[in-house]
Design a protein around this motif. Structure first.
Motif, PDB file in Angstrom:
ATOM      1  N   LEU A  48       0.853  -1.207   0.144  1.00  0.00           N
ATOM      2  CA  LEU A  48      -0.120   0.072   0.022  1.00  0.00           C
ATOM      3  C   LEU A  48       0.690   1.444  -0.151  1.00  0.00           C
ATOM      4  CD1 LEU A  48      -2.827  -1.063   2.367  1.00  0.00           C
ATOM      5  CD2 LEU A  48      -2.710  -1.077   0.114  1.00  0.00           C
ATOM      6  N   THR A  49       2.005   1.120   0.845  1.00  0.00           N
ATOM      7  CA  THR A  49       2.760   2.302   0.569  1.00  0.00           C
ATOM      8  C   THR A  49       3.490   2.498  -0.951  1.00  0.00           C
ATOM      9  OG1 THR A  49       3.510   2.027   3.080  1.00  0.00           O
ATOM     10  CG2 THR A  49       5.035   3.202   1.591  1.00  0.00           C
ATOM     11  N   ASN A  50       3.602   1.421  -1.434  1.00  0.00           N
ATOM     12  CA  ASN A  50       4.463   1.467  -2.604  1.00  0.00           C
ATOM     13  C   ASN A  50       3.198   1.924  -3.718  1.00  0.00           C
ATOM     14  OD1 ASN A  50       6.351   0.744  -4.737  1.00  0.00           O
ATOM     15  ND2 ASN A  50       4.877  -0.747  -5.414  1.00  0.00           N
ATOM     16  N   VAL A  51       2.095   1.440  -3.485  1.00  0.00           N
ATOM     17  CA  VAL A  51       0.949   2.085  -4.352  1.00  0.00           C
ATOM     18  C   VAL A  51       0.980   3.923  -4.228  1.00  0.00           C
ATOM     19  CG1 VAL A  51      -1.680   2.252  -4.524  1.00  0.00           C
ATOM     20  CG2 VAL A  51      -0.440   0.184  -4.326  1.00  0.00           C
ATOM     21  N   VAL A  52       0.941   4.153  -2.992  1.00  0.00           N
ATOM     22  CA  VAL A  52       0.831   5.644  -3.013  1.00  0.00           C
ATOM     23  C   VAL A  52       2.204   6.368  -3.436  1.00  0.00           C
ATOM     24  CG1 VAL A  52       0.531   7.394  -1.121  1.00  0.00           C
ATOM     25  CG2 VAL A  52      -0.785   5.248  -0.820  1.00  0.00           C
ATOM     26  N   GLN A  53       3.201   5.964  -2.957  1.00  0.00           N
ATOM     27  CA  GLN A  53       4.391   6.414  -3.640  1.00  0.00           C
ATOM     28  C   GLN A  53       4.344   6.541  -5.160  1.00  0.00           C
ATOM     29  OE1 GLN A  53       8.217   4.652  -2.824  1.00  0.00           O
ATOM     30  NE2 GLN A  53       9.343   6.372  -3.069  1.00  0.00           N
ATOM     31  N   GLN A  54       3.996   5.399  -5.758  1.00  0.00           N
ATOM     32  CA  GLN A  54       4.083   5.186  -7.215  1.00  0.00           C
ATOM     33  C   GLN A  54       2.771   6.287  -7.704  1.00  0.00           C
ATOM     34  OE1 GLN A  54       3.204   1.545  -8.285  1.00  0.00           O
ATOM     35  NE2 GLN A  54       5.177   0.544  -8.289  1.00  0.00           N
ATOM     36  N   GLN A  55       2.086   6.763  -7.097  1.00  0.00           N
ATOM     37  CA  GLN A  55       0.927   7.562  -7.339  1.00  0.00           C
ATOM     38  C   GLN A  55       1.180   9.011  -6.936  1.00  0.00           C
ATOM     39  OE1 GLN A  55      -1.402   6.525  -9.704  1.00  0.00           O
ATOM     40  NE2 GLN A  55      -0.593   4.761  -9.525  1.00  0.00           N
ATOM     41  N   GLY A 177       9.232   7.242   8.574  1.00  0.00           N
ATOM     42  CA  GLY A 177       9.021   5.901   8.373  1.00  0.00           C
ATOM     43  C   GLY A 177       8.259   5.799   6.816  1.00  0.00           C
ATOM     44  N   LEU A 178       7.996   6.852   6.050  1.00  0.00           N
ATOM     45  CA  LEU A 178       7.278   6.898   4.784  1.00  0.00           C
ATOM     46  C   LEU A 178       7.848   7.675   3.909  1.00  0.00           C
ATOM     47  CD1 LEU A 178       3.477   7.978   5.715  1.00  0.00           C
ATOM     48  CD2 LEU A 178       4.478   5.642   5.090  1.00  0.00           C
ATOM     49  N   PRO A 179       7.890   7.382   2.584  1.00  0.00           N
ATOM     50  CA  PRO A 179       8.684   7.914   1.405  1.00  0.00           C
ATOM     51  C   PRO A 179       8.343   9.459   1.468  1.00  0.00           C
ATOM     52  CG  PRO A 179       7.886   5.927   0.647  1.00  0.00           C
ATOM     53  CD  PRO A 179       7.206   6.237   1.873  1.00  0.00           C
TER      54      PRO A 179
END
Length: 332
Positions: A48-55, A177-179
């Motif tokens: 889910l973190t990857n999804v948000v970062q990609q968007q 802890g988040l990008p």
């Protein structure tokens, strides 16, 4: 009694407007459920973190487009700014052996230069549209082609990989802890939500998008506000390009190409009207989340890229239908 009835009349519309902001929340919940059945990895924190970062880059361009749409205009050139602004900034600071211009400005200037280029393109768009009363569609369509053409010409169609550390930092570092890209999106969306809801500039944007002549008669400096929103839009698109470049570790000759279709889809399904004067930043954000979750689910289940294009096209068509229904024009 008549006076009291008149004063209370706007309340249902306000409640309806707030409800529209949440219309995609059930869709997001449904996608989370579907995704959890499609792949056990889907609901993990990493995914889910990857999804948000990609968007994150898409989210910033959607924010820019939403502001412009609310004001009654739109900008097709934002996708080209996403690629061209960071590319030119990099070429100004790297040597010729790394496909630079040979100017070799200090590397610390890469980010300010990128943002300045985006702001300058937005300012030029606004100048042509406002000063000469030209069609926003024609002007920004032409600028989409011109800006991407400059990117291809100056880079000779080559990808750039010798990025300054400052640009790589935005795409690779984490804060709490988040990008970093996610925090930037959260802060900018929060600023947009607060500004449009509680500040005079937000009311001005809605007024101009609803009826520019009435807004001018009410004392709003319409031309200045519109010019400003195009500058902000160009700057946000350039920042999106910075974050995308840092995340990928390079800038391809086609960075940003085709993004504008998903930008409009996210904004419109999020409740932002293409006729101006309607929609919210929170609604636009939910549109981004829907598209991000759909893309991730399609990727996890192994849908071929060619079929994904079909699905994205269907999303855009459905978004236009929703726009008509939400805008109250379905019965016309």
């Amino acid at each position: 009694m008549t006076t009291l009835t008149t004063l209370r009349a706007p309340a249902p519309k306000l409640r309806l407007a707030r409800f529209r902001d949440l219309t995609l929340v059930p869709v997001i919940v449904l996608l989370l459920i579907v995704g959890s059945f499609a792949d056990p990895f889907f609901l993990t924190g990493d995914n889910l973190t990857n999804v948000v970062q990609q968007q994150s880059a898409l989210a910033l361009v959607v924010l820019a487009e939403a502001l412009i749409l609310i004001s009654g205009k739109f900008d097709l050139s934002l996708e080209s700014i996403v690629g061209m602004a960071p590319a030119v900034a990099v070429m100004l600071v790297v040597p010729t052996v790394a496909n630079g211009f040979g100017i070799e400005l200090p590397a610390l200037l890469a980010i300010p230069l990128c943002l300045l280029i985006g702001a300058a393109i937005g300012a030029f768009n606004g100048f042509l549209i406002i000063r000469f009363q030209l069609s926003a569609f024609i002007v920004t369509l032409a600028m989409l082609i011109v800006v991407h053409g400059l990117h291809l010409g100056w880079s000779k169609g080559k990808s750039l990989f010798a990025l300054p550390e400052s640009m790589l930092y935005l795409g690779s570092t984490t804060w709490l802890g988040l990008p970093a890209a996610i925090w930037i999106v959260i802060v900018l969306y929060a600023v947009g939500i607060v500004a449009l809801r509680y500040f005079r500039i937000g009311r001005a944007l809605y007024a101009i998008g609803g009826n520019a002549d009435a807004a001018k008669a009410a004392g709003i400096r319409v031309d200045r506000v519109l010019w400003g929103v195009f500058i902000v839009g160009g700057t946000l698109a350039a920042l999106a390009g910075l974050m995308e470049s840092g995340r990928l570790g390079g800038i391809s000759a086609n960075q940003g190409v085709g993004m504008i279709f998903m930008v409009f889809a996210a904004a419109v399904i999020g409740g932002v009207s293409m006729d101006g004067g309607k929609g919210t930043i929170f609604g636009a954000l939910t549109g981004v989340l829907v598209i991000g979750l759909v893309e991730n689910i399609l990727s996890l289940v192994g849908v071929a890229p060619e079929w994904r294009q079909l699905i994205y096209g269907m999303i855009i068509l459905v978004s236009l239908i929703i726009s008509r229904i939400v805008g109250g024009k379905a019965q016309d």
